[in-house]
Design a protein around this motif. Structure first.
Motif, PDB file in Angstrom:
ATOM      1  N   ALA A 461      48.401  44.844  56.830  1.00  0.00           N
ATOM      2  CA  ALA A 461      48.030  45.561  55.604  1.00  0.00           C
ATOM      3  C   ALA A 461      48.308  47.053  55.724  1.00  0.00           C
ATOM      4  N   SER A 462      48.080  47.606  56.931  1.00  0.00           N
ATOM      5  CA  SER A 462      48.324  49.043  57.108  1.00  0.00           C
ATOM      6  C   SER A 462      49.820  49.356  57.201  1.00  0.00           C
ATOM      7  N   TYR A 463      50.621  48.392  57.635  1.00  0.00           N
ATOM      8  CA  TYR A 463      52.069  48.620  57.780  1.00  0.00           C
ATOM      9  C   TYR A 463      52.812  48.321  56.488  1.00  0.00           C
ATOM     10  N   ASP A 464      52.421  47.245  55.808  1.00  0.00           N
ATOM     11  CA  ASP A 464      53.160  46.786  54.633  1.00  0.00           C
ATOM     12  C   ASP A 464      52.267  46.903  53.403  1.00  0.00           C
ATOM     13  N   GLU A 465      52.569  47.853  52.535  1.00  0.00           N
ATOM     14  CA  GLU A 465      51.709  48.108  51.367  1.00  0.00           C
ATOM     15  C   GLU A 465      51.619  46.894  50.463  1.00  0.00           C
ATOM     16  N   ALA A 466      52.738  46.223  50.229  1.00  0.00           N
ATOM     17  CA  ALA A 466      52.737  45.047  49.355  1.00  0.00           C
ATOM     18  C   ALA A 466      51.905  43.923  49.960  1.00  0.00           C
ATOM     19  N   GLY A 467      51.981  43.788  51.288  1.00  0.00           N
ATOM     20  CA  GLY A 467      51.158  42.788  51.960  1.00  0.00           C
ATOM     21  C   GLY A 467      49.686  43.102  51.812  1.00  0.00           C
ATOM     22  N   GLY A 468      49.321  44.391  51.912  1.00  0.00           N
ATOM     23  CA  GLY A 468      47.926  44.783  51.747  1.00  0.00           C
ATOM     24  C   GLY A 468      47.419  44.499  50.351  1.00  0.00           C
ATOM     25  N   VAL A 469      48.258  44.747  49.354  1.00  0.00           N
ATOM     26  CA  VAL A 469      47.881  44.461  47.969  1.00  0.00           C
ATOM     27  C   VAL A 469      47.666  42.954  47.789  1.00  0.00           C
ATOM     28  N   ALA A 470      48.565  42.133  48.358  1.00  0.00           N
ATOM     29  CA  ALA A 470      48.446  40.675  48.233  1.00  0.00           C
ATOM     30  C   ALA A 470      47.151  40.177  48.873  1.00  0.00           C
ATOM     31  N   ILE A 471      46.799  40.737  50.022  1.00  0.00           N
ATOM     32  CA  ILE A 471      45.554  40.346  50.680  1.00  0.00           C
ATOM     33  C   ILE A 471      44.362  40.666  49.785  1.00  0.00           C
ATOM     34  N   ALA A 472      44.333  41.887  49.236  1.00  0.00           N
ATOM     35  CA  ALA A 472      43.219  42.299  48.377  1.00  0.00           C
ATOM     36  C   ALA A 472      43.119  41.412  47.136  1.00  0.00           C
ATOM     37  N   GLU A 473      44.256  41.067  46.543  1.00  0.00           N
ATOM     38  CA  GLU A 473      44.246  40.230  45.353  1.00  0.00           C
ATOM     39  C   GLU A 473      43.773  38.800  45.683  1.00  0.00           C
ATOM     40  N   GLY A 541      41.231  24.393  31.826  1.00  0.00           N
ATOM     41  CA  GLY A 541      42.063  25.579  31.626  1.00  0.00           C
ATOM     42  C   GLY A 541      41.614  26.779  32.442  1.00  0.00           C
ATOM     43  N   PRO A 542      40.361  27.217  32.321  1.00  0.00           N
ATOM     44  CA  PRO A 542      39.897  28.351  33.128  1.00  0.00           C
ATOM     45  C   PRO A 542      39.982  28.092  34.632  1.00  0.00           C
ATOM     46  N   ALA A 543      39.699  26.854  35.075  1.00  0.00           N
ATOM     47  CA  ALA A 543      39.783  26.539  36.505  1.00  0.00           C
ATOM     48  C   ALA A 543      41.221  26.667  36.989  1.00  0.00           C
ATOM     49  N   ALA A 544      42.186  26.177  36.190  1.00  0.00           N
ATOM     50  CA  ALA A 544      43.595  26.289  36.576  1.00  0.00           C
ATOM     51  C   ALA A 544      44.024  27.749  36.632  1.00  0.00           C
ATOM     52  N   ALA A 545      43.542  28.553  35.697  1.00  0.00           N
ATOM     53  CA  ALA A 545      43.882  29.972  35.703  1.00  0.00           C
ATOM     54  C   ALA A 545      43.331  30.660  36.956  1.00  0.00           C
ATOM     55  N   ALA A 546      42.125  30.284  37.352  1.00  0.00           N
ATOM     56  CA  ALA A 546      41.518  30.875  38.543  1.00  0.00           C
ATOM     57  C   ALA A 546      42.307  30.501  39.800  1.00  0.00           C
ATOM     58  N   LEU A 547      42.728  29.248  39.880  1.00  0.00           N
ATOM     59  CA  LEU A 547      43.501  28.821  41.051  1.00  0.00           C
ATOM     60  C   LEU A 547      44.887  29.444  41.046  1.00  0.00           C
ATOM     61  N   ASP A 548      45.469  29.601  39.860  1.00  0.00           N
ATOM     62  CA  ASP A 548      46.781  30.256  39.760  1.00  0.00           C
ATOM     63  C   ASP A 548      46.684  31.710  40.215  1.00  0.00           C
ATOM     64  N   ALA A 549      45.565  32.360  39.876  1.00  0.00           N
ATOM     65  CA  ALA A 549      45.358  33.751  40.301  1.00  0.00           C
ATOM     66  C   ALA A 549      45.197  33.854  41.816  1.00  0.00           C
ATOM     67  N   LEU A 550      44.804  32.759  42.444  1.00  0.00           N
ATOM     68  CA  LEU A 550      44.673  32.745  43.907  1.00  0.00           C
ATOM     69  C   LEU A 550      46.002  32.420  44.584  1.00  0.00           C
ATOM     70  N   ILE A 551      46.725  31.452  44.055  1.00  0.00           N
ATOM     71  CA  ILE A 551      47.934  31.004  44.749  1.00  0.00           C
ATOM     72  C   ILE A 551      49.047  32.040  44.688  1.00  0.00           C
ATOM     73  N   ARG A 552      49.107  32.828  43.618  1.00  0.00           N
ATOM     74  CA  ARG A 552      50.176  33.823  43.488  1.00  0.00           C
ATOM     75  C   ARG A 552      50.137  34.858  44.616  1.00  0.00           C
ATOM     76  N   PRO A 553      49.002  35.524  44.880  1.00  0.00           N
ATOM     77  CA  PRO A 553      49.000  36.476  46.007  1.00  0.00           C
ATOM     78  C   PRO A 553      49.164  35.791  47.362  1.00  0.00           C
ATOM     79  N   MET A 554      48.740  34.519  47.485  1.00  0.00           N
ATOM     80  CA  MET A 554      48.932  33.813  48.745  1.00  0.00           C
ATOM     81  C   MET A 554      50.423  33.597  49.015  1.00  0.00           C
ATOM     82  N   VAL A 555      51.154  33.206  47.978  1.00  0.00           N
ATOM     83  CA  VAL A 555      52.608  33.038  48.117  1.00  0.00           C
ATOM     84  C   VAL A 555      53.263  34.383  48.429  1.00  0.00           C
ATOM     85  N   ALA A 556      52.818  35.419  47.712  1.00  0.00           N
ATOM     86  CA  ALA A 556      53.384  36.758  47.942  1.00  0.00           C
ATOM     87  C   ALA A 556      53.102  37.232  49.362  1.00  0.00           C
TER      88      ALA A 556
END
Length: 901
Positions: A461-473, A541-556
């Motif tokens: 996270a300290s070396y790669d800014e995008a990685g740090g953002v993905a972790i936080a998200e 619908g809301p449950a799928a949106a919540a899981l989608d919000a989790l999987i995107r930063p995990m993939v990133a």
């Protein structure tokens, strides 16, 4: 010797309760025994078991098993008076009334061990000081026997050896095994004095074709081999496997389903490599990470992470870890009875069950048992594994550079079930809360070493800014998953967050569609994921949106970690690279899981996928809910097994004594994945050499009414008495097992016949089998685990009793597979397989004799093909069955008399 032990001893069995002091042994009441144990330090053998028999589960005292585990870590002992007598060189008590006095004598003998040649002395004084501070009951007595060493002790973390990196192993050479070579190797393994068995020679030759060079891409040389009990299939396939490994320079993975067979295979390794050091290098046993002690977790427990009895267990496990051969806590050289002495309080926390390993970031990485086993297997000739590990490694791309090209799947009839578990998906509260904890780390107020993504990847996270953002998200999104207390909130109709709301909708629909009264009966509930109600559709619908919000930063984050590896910054040394590679693998696993959840939610209100079976379930035990969720299984799990495991292999042997489940070869091909291969599988069949007509009989009892529990219990009791013990009783329902045990245990004890029971006695299944094997007058009641994984040749098993026909449970999953598999014919195949496995426990060698009793008049004649050809089958009354069992016992005794004389 007993005068040096000032404590009384207590023994309780189904036949009575006794207290022994230096002056006398006397029978006491239950209340008096509990009072004495509460007021006075009392010597016991297996405190949880004695406590259960006294109706006082929290009973504690000076448990002789704990003393043995401290003095002799990593040594085997059957936890009975007879087993204790064996390890102390004392005479075993012949009557229950003599056990209490014997325990005092055995305790004195164990306490004297430090005064002699004590092989496990190193680290003993150091561990005792910690146990003294924890008020371990044995510490005061031991402190008088163990003197402080003159030099500093090498203790655990300084004592364990480090593994070393090895260059990658070269790809195996292309060779062809000649039949004469295989026959010669088999003769060397069986020994020059062994009887020549043509069936075993033919089997070895057939198995050898799995090691031929592959001719077609994505289609291995696949051999399906059914070899009846007694053929000697273990040495039959080890002959070509060891020969190929030696000549080709590759590793053969031998995969099993049960731990019992893994232990048997390891023992057979002595024939291949008589030298112990060479054997340790050439044959390696591999299991999943959750089986091995995690040194970082253990260190945390030793430094205050555990309290009370759990802290004492951690100290005893640390003693064991300093002497273990492989660090395997489940089925290895840690006594299976040790965690049960502590009600399993803390034992699971000493392994890596959450996938939180930090790999090279761990201070004990170079001494890690898991890493050592992985590296040892890369250089081994034979790797003994299990079906689950083989599938996990293949599906998740683990150890891709050392992936084996040759497999032997023993207990191949279980491949279908293992694949079913591996390739399924479950969006449940328990699964979701584990993902949340893995991402976020410790919640406020929680204890332990648990670390979230941010802590494990702080340098990234300290070396790669995008990685740090993905972790936080990812951490922020994971807070939408269920948290502590979710089950109560859902049950009360007050869910927190979209996923808990989805689980609440699942719960409501499952209860609404209960049609069999299961809700009132207290059983688990389930219903098809079909025609969902409005509440479930709205929650999706809301449950799928919540899981989608989790999987995107995990993939990133996974992509950023791969980019960091490619950049190779200055701070990334070898250990850091390994740690990030491990993080990528763990992240991919969780990302795959969340992706499967999204696919499952998409099914709500959408079209069904014919490859899958989807349903909703509430898991309950005795009426108490413990999980809620959505489930997805393959209709045919052999399809993903074939795709991920078989297609990448060059050769595979699938073998079992019941591979065809009493049917034709189509069954074996369908359940092994062979139908999904381009090239057809080779087939081999070898019938058992046993004379079943003379050695065994099947008795179908016609006058025990189904559902009549008193009659069922009476039948079990009378049959066990007729056989004078040595009985394996098999049940299809835990409730009936417990009810029968409660009715007959005291009655059998008065006959001098001990009764053990899975799901009743607070003893692990492996230890129950050890006790059963060690006492010819003992009997054992159990369920599926005993039907499939018990090998008790000889006098200890002479009667198998099944409560009834093992009809498949009418679940949603079973209904779908039944429809796809031919209806009643599919049911018949399952039943025949279970009957064949149960019968297979009875005759394990040429001099075994016994009876197989089925307490069901409803046994259809068409299912009798489950039993070996020539086996006598008779429909009889219970009285006739008892007379025949007595007759069989008399014949057995007559048969053994000449050898005994």
């Amino acid at each position: 010797m007993t005068a040096s032990v000032p404590y009384p001893a207590l023994h309780a069995s189904h036949g009575g309760i006794w207290i022994a002091t230096a002056q006398e042994t006397r029978a006491v009441s239950r209340g008096e025994a509990i009072r004495i144990a509460a007021d006075t330090p009392t010597i016991l053998l297996n405190a949880p078991l004695i406590g259960q028999r006294l109706g006082h589960p929290e009973l504690s005292g000076l448990d002789v098993l704990e003393l043995f585990a401290f003095l002799h870590p990593a040594r085997f002992m059957v936890p009975t008076p007879k087993g204790l007598a064996r390890v102390t060189d004392l005479s075993a008590p012949t009557e229950d009334a003599d056990v209490a006095a014997f325990l005092r004598e055995a305790a004195a003998a164990l306490l004297a061990v430090p005064n002699g040649t004590w092989a496990e002395r190193e680290g003993g004084w150091h561990a005792l000081q910690s146990l003294y501070r924890l008020r371990w009951p044995w510490a005061p007595a031991l402190s008088q026997q163990i003197a402080k060493p003159e030099r500093a002790e090498r203790w655990l973390f300084s004592k364990l050896p480090e593994w070393e990196e090895q260059p990658p192993r070269a790809a195996p050479r292309t060779i062809t095994l000649e039949p004469d070579q295989i026959a010669e190797r088999l003769a060397a393994l069986t020994g020059s004095t062994a009887e020549r068995r043509q069936g075993q020679r033919d089997y070895a030759a057939a198995a050898g074709s799995a090691f031929s060079p592959r001719a077609v891409r994505d289609s291995p040389n696949l051999v399906l081999a059914e070899a009846g009990t007694g053929i000697g299939k273990t040495l039959g396939y080890l002959a070509p496997a060891s020969l190929w490994a030696e000549q080709a320079g590759g590793a053969v993975w031998v995969s099993t389903f049960t731990k019992a067979l893994q232990r048997q295979l390891a023992a057979e390794g002595e024939r291949l490599f008589p030298d112990a050091e060479q054997r340790h290098q050439r044959i390696v046993t591999r299991k999943g990470r959750e089986n091995y002690v995690c040194l970082l977790n253990l260190e945390d427990a030793l430094q205050g992470g555990f309290a009370g009895r759990a802290a004492i267990l951690a100290q005893l496990v640390a003693r064991w870890a300093a002497f273990t051969a492989d660090g395997d806590m489940i089925g290895g050289d840690l006594p299976g009875w040790l965690p049960t002495l502590f009600r399993r309080n803390g034992s699971t926390a000493l392994t890596d069950r959450r996938g939180e390993c930090i790999y090279a970031g761990c201070p004990h990485y170079r001494k890690c048992f898991i890493e050592r086993a992985a590296r040892a297997s890369a250089e081994a000739d034979i790797v003994i594994a299990n079906h689950a590990l083989v599938m996990v490694n293949a599906a998740r791309g683990r150890e891709s550079t050392t992936r084996p090209s040759r497999y032997v799947f023993d207990e191949g009839h279980h491949l279908f079930d293992a694949a079913d578990a591996m390739f399924s998906a479950a969006l449940t509260g328990q699964e979701a809360i584990e993902i949340r904890r893995w991402v976020t780390g410790p919640e406020s107020g929680s204890r332990g070493r648990r670390r979230g993504l941010a802590a494990r990847l702080s340098d990234v996270a300290s070396y790669d800014e995008a990685g740090g953002v993905a972790i936080a998200e990812a951490v922020d999104a994971a807070r939408a998953l269920p948290s502590d207390g979710w089950l109560q909130r859902v049950a009360e109709g007050e869910p927190f967050g979209p996923v808990e709301a989805l689980l609440g909708a699942v719960r409501g629909l499952v209860y609404a569609r209960d049609v069999n009264g299961s809700a009132e009966a207290g059983y688990g509930l389930e219903t098809e994921l079909a025609e969902p109600d409005a509440a479930l559709v709205e929650a999706a619908g809301p449950a799928a949106a919540a899981l989608d919000a989790l999987i995107r930063p995990m993939v990133a984050l996974g992509r950023r970690l791969e980019a960091v590896l490619a950049d190779s910054p200055d701070w990334m040394d070898g250990p850091a690279r390994v740690r990030i590679e491990g993080a990528i693998a763990s992240l991919a696993w969780r990302t795959e899981t969340v992706g499967a959840w999204l696919a499952l939610i998409a099914r709500i209100g959408g079209p069904a996928d014919p490859d899958y079976v989807d349903w909703l379930a509430i898991d309950r035990v005795e009426g108490r809910e413990y999980d809620i969720g959505l489930h997805r299984h393959w209709v045919d799990p052999s399809k993903p097994f074939a795709e991920t495991v078989l297609k990448s292999a060059h050769g595979a042997l699938v073998t079992s004594a019941t591979l065809r489940a009493g049917g034709d070869w189509d069954v074996a091909e369908a359940r092994s994945g062979a139908v999904h291969m381009i090239r057809p599988a080779a087939r081999f069949e070898a019938n058992s050499p046993f004379d079943y007509a003379a050695q065994a009989e099947v008795l179908i009892v016609t006058d025990v009414k189904r559902g009549d529990l008193p009659a069922l219990a009476n039948a079990y009791a009378r049959l066990i008495v007729a056989a004078e013990g040595g009985t394996l009783g098999l049940f299809t329902a835990i409730r009936r097992l417990r009810a029968v045990h409660a009715r007959i245990a005291d009655r059998l004890a008065r006959e001098g016949l001990p009764l053990l029971a899975q799901h009743v006695d607070p003893i692990d299944t492996g230890t129950l089998v050890d006790i059963f094997r060690d006492d010819p007058r003992a009997s054992l009641l159990g369920t599926d685990a005993l039907r499939d994984g018990v090998d008790v040749p000889g006098d200890s098993l002479r009667l198998v009793v099944m409560e009834g026909v093992p009809w498949p449970k009418p679940t949603v999953l079973h209904a779908a597979r039944r429809l796809a598999g031919g209806g009643s014919a599919y049911d018949d195949r399952i039943i025949r397989a279970k009957l064949a496995q149960a019968f297979g426990r009875l005759i394990r060698r040429a001099d075994d004799r016994g009876s197989f009793v089925l307490l069901s008049a409803a046994m259809p004649s068409r299912l009798l093909t489950a039993f070996p050809a020539g086996t006598p089958v008779a429909r009889v009354t219970l009285d006739e069955a008892i007379a025949r069992v007595r007759l069989s016992l008399s014949a057995r005794l007559r048969h053994e008399a000449p050898a005994t004389a």
